[in-house]
Design a protein around this motif. Sequence first.
Motif, PDB file in Angstrom:
ATOM      1  N   GLY A  58      36.152  70.292  35.353  1.00  0.00           N
ATOM      2  CA  GLY A  58      34.820  70.806  35.625  1.00  0.00           C
ATOM      3  C   GLY A  58      33.674  69.890  35.711  1.00  0.00           C
ATOM      4  N   GLY A  59      34.056  68.565  36.063  1.00  0.00           N
ATOM      5  CA  GLY A  59      32.967  67.670  36.668  1.00  0.00           C
ATOM      6  C   GLY A  59      32.399  66.653  35.681  1.00  0.00           C
ATOM      7  N   ARG A  60      33.185  67.005  34.290  1.00  0.00           N
ATOM      8  CA  ARG A  60      32.764  66.173  32.881  1.00  0.00           C
ATOM      9  C   ARG A  60      33.198  64.865  32.817  1.00  0.00           C
ATOM     10  N   GLU A  61      34.533  64.859  33.485  1.00  0.00           N
ATOM     11  CA  GLU A  61      35.219  63.440  33.133  1.00  0.00           C
ATOM     12  C   GLU A  61      35.811  62.594  34.407  1.00  0.00           C
ATOM     13  N   THR A  62      35.659  61.628  34.114  1.00  0.00           N
ATOM     14  CA  THR A  62      36.364  60.385  35.216  1.00  0.00           C
ATOM     15  C   THR A  62      37.249  59.952  34.805  1.00  0.00           C
ATOM     16  N   LEU A  63      38.519  60.061  35.183  1.00  0.00           N
ATOM     17  CA  LEU A  63      39.715  59.566  34.675  1.00  0.00           C
ATOM     18  C   LEU A  63      40.286  58.140  35.602  1.00  0.00           C
ATOM     19  N   LYS A  64      40.608  57.145  34.959  1.00  0.00           N
ATOM     20  CA  LYS A  64      41.118  55.889  35.625  1.00  0.00           C
ATOM     21  C   LYS A  64      42.423  55.460  34.900  1.00  0.00           C
ATOM     22  N   MET A  65      43.567  55.218  36.011  1.00  0.00           N
ATOM     23  CA  MET A  65      44.822  54.491  35.319  1.00  0.00           C
ATOM     24  C   MET A  65      44.432  53.174  35.646  1.00  0.00           C
ATOM     25  N   SER A  86      41.942  63.717  22.958  1.00  0.00           N
ATOM     26  CA  SER A  86      42.429  65.005  22.393  1.00  0.00           C
ATOM     27  C   SER A  86      43.809  65.424  23.347  1.00  0.00           C
ATOM     28  N   GLN A  87      44.566  66.300  22.668  1.00  0.00           N
ATOM     29  CA  GLN A  87      45.820  66.792  23.372  1.00  0.00           C
ATOM     30  C   GLN A  87      45.486  67.327  24.803  1.00  0.00           C
ATOM     31  N   GLY A  88      44.258  68.302  24.817  1.00  0.00           N
ATOM     32  CA  GLY A  88      43.778  68.673  25.929  1.00  0.00           C
ATOM     33  C   GLY A  88      43.331  67.641  26.847  1.00  0.00           C
ATOM     34  N   GLN A  89      42.763  66.648  26.648  1.00  0.00           N
ATOM     35  CA  GLN A  89      42.539  65.533  27.551  1.00  0.00           C
ATOM     36  C   GLN A  89      43.862  64.874  28.147  1.00  0.00           C
ATOM     37  N   GLN A  90      44.716  64.693  27.069  1.00  0.00           N
ATOM     38  CA  GLN A  90      46.024  64.034  27.664  1.00  0.00           C
ATOM     39  C   GLN A  90      46.594  64.845  28.578  1.00  0.00           C
ATOM     40  N   ARG A  91      46.915  66.163  28.414  1.00  0.00           N
ATOM     41  CA  ARG A  91      47.620  67.035  28.989  1.00  0.00           C
ATOM     42  C   ARG A  91      46.972  67.237  30.483  1.00  0.00           C
ATOM     43  N   THR A  92      45.505  67.159  30.538  1.00  0.00           N
ATOM     44  CA  THR A  92      44.771  67.322  31.739  1.00  0.00           C
ATOM     45  C   THR A  92      44.631  66.181  32.753  1.00  0.00           C
ATOM     46  N   ALA A  93      45.028  65.130  32.029  1.00  0.00           N
ATOM     47  CA  ALA A  93      45.323  63.825  32.519  1.00  0.00           C
ATOM     48  C   ALA A  93      46.658  63.627  33.358  1.00  0.00           C
ATOM     49  N   ALA A  94      47.670  64.321  32.692  1.00  0.00           N
ATOM     50  CA  ALA A  94      48.832  64.129  33.113  1.00  0.00           C
ATOM     51  C   ALA A  94      49.016  65.208  34.570  1.00  0.00           C
ATOM     52  N   LEU A  95      48.465  66.275  34.001  1.00  0.00           N
ATOM     53  CA  LEU A  95      48.201  67.369  35.507  1.00  0.00           C
ATOM     54  C   LEU A  95      47.847  66.671  36.339  1.00  0.00           C
ATOM     55  N   SER A  96      46.700  65.828  36.377  1.00  0.00           N
ATOM     56  CA  SER A  96      45.895  65.098  37.445  1.00  0.00           C
ATOM     57  C   SER A  96      46.988  64.040  38.130  1.00  0.00           C
ATOM     58  N   LEU A  97      47.761  63.612  37.349  1.00  0.00           N
ATOM     59  CA  LEU A  97      48.755  62.449  37.812  1.00  0.00           C
ATOM     60  C   LEU A  97      49.550  62.950  38.586  1.00  0.00           C
ATOM     61  N   LYS A  98      50.171  64.201  38.282  1.00  0.00           N
ATOM     62  CA  LYS A  98      51.356  64.781  38.952  1.00  0.00           C
ATOM     63  C   LYS A  98      50.744  65.427  40.249  1.00  0.00           C
ATOM     64  N   MET A 101      41.797  55.711  31.181  1.00  0.00           N
ATOM     65  CA  MET A 101      40.646  55.707  30.528  1.00  0.00           C
ATOM     66  C   MET A 101      39.648  56.807  30.961  1.00  0.00           C
ATOM     67  N   ILE A 102      38.996  57.666  29.897  1.00  0.00           N
ATOM     68  CA  ILE A 102      37.918  58.360  30.321  1.00  0.00           C
ATOM     69  C   ILE A 102      36.441  57.800  29.613  1.00  0.00           C
ATOM     70  N   GLY A 103      35.723  57.294  30.783  1.00  0.00           N
ATOM     71  CA  GLY A 103      34.804  56.463  30.298  1.00  0.00           C
ATOM     72  C   GLY A 103      35.296  55.121  29.596  1.00  0.00           C
ATOM     73  N   ASP A 104      34.810  54.905  28.546  1.00  0.00           N
ATOM     74  CA  ASP A 104      35.109  53.789  27.714  1.00  0.00           C
ATOM     75  C   ASP A 104      36.333  53.949  26.518  1.00  0.00           C
ATOM     76  N   VAL A 105      36.872  55.448  26.828  1.00  0.00           N
ATOM     77  CA  VAL A 105      37.835  55.628  25.860  1.00  0.00           C
ATOM     78  C   VAL A 105      39.116  55.704  26.425  1.00  0.00           C
ATOM     79  N   ASP A 106      40.160  55.063  25.709  1.00  0.00           N
ATOM     80  CA  ASP A 106      41.423  54.849  26.263  1.00  0.00           C
ATOM     81  C   ASP A 106      42.209  56.176  25.273  1.00  0.00           C
ATOM     82  N   ILE A 107      42.501  57.236  26.305  1.00  0.00           N
ATOM     83  CA  ILE A 107      43.043  58.347  25.649  1.00  0.00           C
ATOM     84  C   ILE A 107      44.359  58.470  25.202  1.00  0.00           C
ATOM     85  N   ARG A 108      45.130  57.120  25.542  1.00  0.00           N
ATOM     86  CA  ARG A 108      46.474  57.216  25.092  1.00  0.00           C
ATOM     87  C   ARG A 108      46.437  57.232  23.329  1.00  0.00           C
ATOM     88  N   LYS A 109      45.352  56.656  22.913  1.00  0.00           N
ATOM     89  CA  LYS A 109      45.038  56.314  21.359  1.00  0.00           C
ATOM     90  C   LYS A 109      43.816  57.682  20.773  1.00  0.00           C
TER      91      LYS A 109
END
Length: 361
Positions: A216-223, A274-286, A263-271
Motif C-alpha cells: 500500500g505504498g508504506r514500505e520499500t524493500l531492498k535485497m 513480522s511474519q506478514g512483512q516476511q511473506r509480503t517480501a517473499a511474494l514480491s521476490l517471486k 531491508m525495509i528502511g533500516d530494519v533487517d526483516i530476516r531478524k
Amino acid sequence: MIIKSLELSDFRNYAFLDMAFDEGTNILYGDNAQGKTNILEAIFVSATTKSHKGSKDKDMIRFGNEEAHIRTYLDKDNLENRVDMHLRSARSKGIAINGKKIKKAAQLLGLLNVVFFSPEDLSIIKNGPGERRRFVDMELCQLDSFYLYNLNHYNKIVNQRNKLLKDLVFHPELKETLSIWDAQLVSFGSKIIERRAVFAEQLNEMTIDIHKKLSGGRETLKMIYEPDVSMEDFEEKCRRNQERDVRLKQTTTGPHRDDFSFMIGDVDIRKFGSQGQQRTAALSLKLSEIELVKKISKDKPVLLLDDVLSELDSNRQNYLLNSIGDIQTIITCTGLDDFINNRFEINKIFKVTNGTVTGEN
C-alpha cells in the motif's frame, strides 16, 4: 512460451499420463498426496534438469521401476519443441530436444523458463542462508548458462577440496596440493560473486515497485547481497584460512557461504520483520522473478503455483492472481473455492486422484 502438453511414464506415482494444457490458467485440484505437485515437478525438471525439491533422479522414478520418462511439448515463437527427459536409477539422465540428444544441461536452458512458487518460498526470508542462495541459483541457472557452468564447477571443486581436507589425516603429504584447489576455487567463485551482485541489482529494480504496491505504498524493500568474501580478498583469505580448513576438514571461505539480507528502511526483516512483512517480501521476490525473466529472456515464463493460495490472505491472493496477467499459469490447490470467490478466470480444470488426472471442462 506455452506448454502444450505433458507425457509421463513411471514418474513418481504416475504409471502413465498424457495431458494438454490451456495457454491461460490451468487448475489442478484434489486432496493432498494425490500427485498434483508431481506434475509441476516434472515440468520444472524439463526446464532445468533438476527437481525443485533437490530430489535425486532415482527418487523420482516410480517405485519398482528402473527408469522414468518425461516428455514436454512447447510452443515457443510459434514453433513446436519437444523436450525428452530419460531418468535412470543407476546412470545419469538422458536429455533430448526434438529427438536430438544433448550432452550438457546448458544446451537446454532458456528453451523453457519457469517460475516455481511453493509455500516453502514464503519462508525464504526467515529461513537459513542456504534457502536464499538456492532461490538466487535456481533463477540464475535458468537465465545464464555461463553462471550454471561456473556454479557446477565451483561446487565440484568445493566437494573435492573437502574430500582432500578429510584425506589429509591419512596423507598429510597431500597438503601441498591445497593451493591448486584454492586457485580453481577463486577462479570459478569470483565469477559467481560478480554475477550474484548484478542479479541483486537487477531484482531490486523490479522489487521496489511491486513491493510498494503490495504494501500500500508504506514500505520499500531492498535485497542486499552479502558475499562471504570479496573478489579482491578471495585468494588471500583462502590462504589465510588453510590451517582452519584443515582443522575443521571443510572449506570455510567462498560463495557457498554467501547470504542475502532484506531491508525495509533500516530494519533487517530476516531478524526483526513480522511474519506478514516476511511473506509480503517473499511474494514480491517471486513476482519480480517473473518480470526479470521477461526482461532478460525477452519471453514470458510459465508460472507454477504449488498450493500457495491457501497460505496467503485475501489481499495477497488477489494481488497475486491479478498480477499473473497474460502468462501461462499452472496452479495446484485442494479446492476451487478460492477461485470461485475471487471470480478468477479459469481456462482449464483437472481433478487429480491417486495418480489419475481427469479434465473437467
